[in-house]
Motif scaffolding. Structure first.
Motif: not given
Ligand SMILES: Cc1cc2nc3c(=O)[nH]c(=O)nc-3n(C[C@H](O)[C@H](O)[C@H](O)COP(=O)(O)O)c2cc1C
Length: 308
Positions: A266, A269-270, A273-274
């Motif tokens: 997670e 993935d974040n 995304r960031k």
């Protein structure tokens, strides 16, 4: 029960002979149906970096395919074999201290396997890995191949054994190495035991060489600004000296932050995304600067190839 092997050595070479020896041990113990793919014969088109699969993955959309469509290379054929398998054995000879490029090409496309990763997280396939080299210039081969096995079976807990053999340069010469053949039969036996245990509802457990890290069992440590880490799991290590010997420990708290855990994935993935958000906020500026770089220079024009 089905066992699927991934080989990327020469046809009927050392890796394939070892795989077949492992299969014999598996079939004797649990009668599983065994098959393998020879990656050197397969067409695996190199990932072009379009990130279609990554973007879909981040959206939780599993219903997509690689831009290299099904049938345009052998990726999805192999993916189907993986899906049907109860156990997967990844094997590789050392090429320049690493597994061969064809195995890395295959690994680069795994994001395009839709819900495969979701499926294996819940279904726990069994995994095992073995590698070999012509000399002992083989340092990253087993760890890199074993990372692929972990990806294919969902977690390091499900990888029950791994081993490596040095100093086998000639094609087929592995048949001279009784101790290596015995070790690979043991690996096959361990896969069969894990499959039989799984049928009884028991969790698989690792029975290979302990290594340093209690999760991936690799022998590596990486120096970072704030300490030492397992470079594979990104778990922080605690180093102490005891009677002149270096002691390496990984606490349960640090292991819980392992990059392959749900929490670790997670975070990963974040971070992606960031990164995408940061770029999206400066889309026009990036486009202008990219144009400047594009105008500055282009790559060499490649010559026409001769058709074989
Ligand atoms: C391109 C290439 C690179 C290789 N690099 C290494 C290496 O870095 N270290 C090593 O120990 N052996 C290296 N080898 C030797 C192979 O690992 C060895 O011959 C092995 O037995 C091949 O397995 P196979 O019979 O299954 O193909 C290399 C072989 C090739 C073709």
């Amino acid at each position: 029960m089905k066992v699927f092997g991934i080989c990327c050595g020469r046809k009927n070479g050392n890796t394939e002979i070892l795989m077949k020896e492992a299969f014999k041990a598996i079939q004797e113990k649990c009668g599983a149906e065994c098959s393998f793919v020879r990656l050197q014969d397969a067409q695996i088109r190199a990932c072009v970096g379009c990130e279609t699969c990554m973007v879909n993955h981040l959206k939780g959309n599993w219903d997509f395919r690689c831009v290299h469509k099904t049938g345009s290379d052998h990726f999805y054929f192999i993916e189907q074999q993986m899906r049907q398998a109860d156990a997967i054995i990844v094997s590789a000879p050392a090429y320049n201290l690493l597994p061969p490029g064809i195995l890395i090409k295959f690994m680069n496309k795994l994001h395009a396997s839709g819900d495969y990763r979701e499926v294996v997280h819940h279904n726990n396939k069994i995994g095992a890995t073995f590698t070999l080299g012509g000399t002992d210039w083989t340092n990253y081969t087993l760890a890199a191949a074993n990372m692929l096995t972990m990806e294919l079976v969902g977690s390091y807990e499900a990888v029950v054994d791994k081993c490596h053999f040095d100093f086998v340069p000639s094609v087929g010469a592995i048949v001279l190495e009784e101790d290596m053949l015995a070790r690979i039969r043991q690996l096959g036996g361990n896969v069969a035991d894990a499959l039989l245990a799984k049928e009884k509802g028991e969790m698989p457990s690792y029975v290979g060489d302990p290594g340093l890290c209690p999760d991936c069992h690799s022998p590596f440590l990486e120096k970072r600004a704030d300490g030492w880490y397992c470079p594979q799991c990104l778990t922080k290590a605690k180093l102490t000296m005891e009677n002149g010997e270096l002691k390496v420990e990984f606490t349960p708290e640090e292991r819980a932050k392992n990059r392959w855990s749900f929490a670790g994935q997670e975070v990963h993935d974040n971070n992606i995304r960031k990164g995408h958000k940061k770029a999206a906020d400066s889309r026009e500026y990036i486009a202008q600067r990219r144009k400047e770089y594009a105008d500055y220079m282009d790559a060499l024009e490649l010559p026409e190839l001769v058709k074989e």
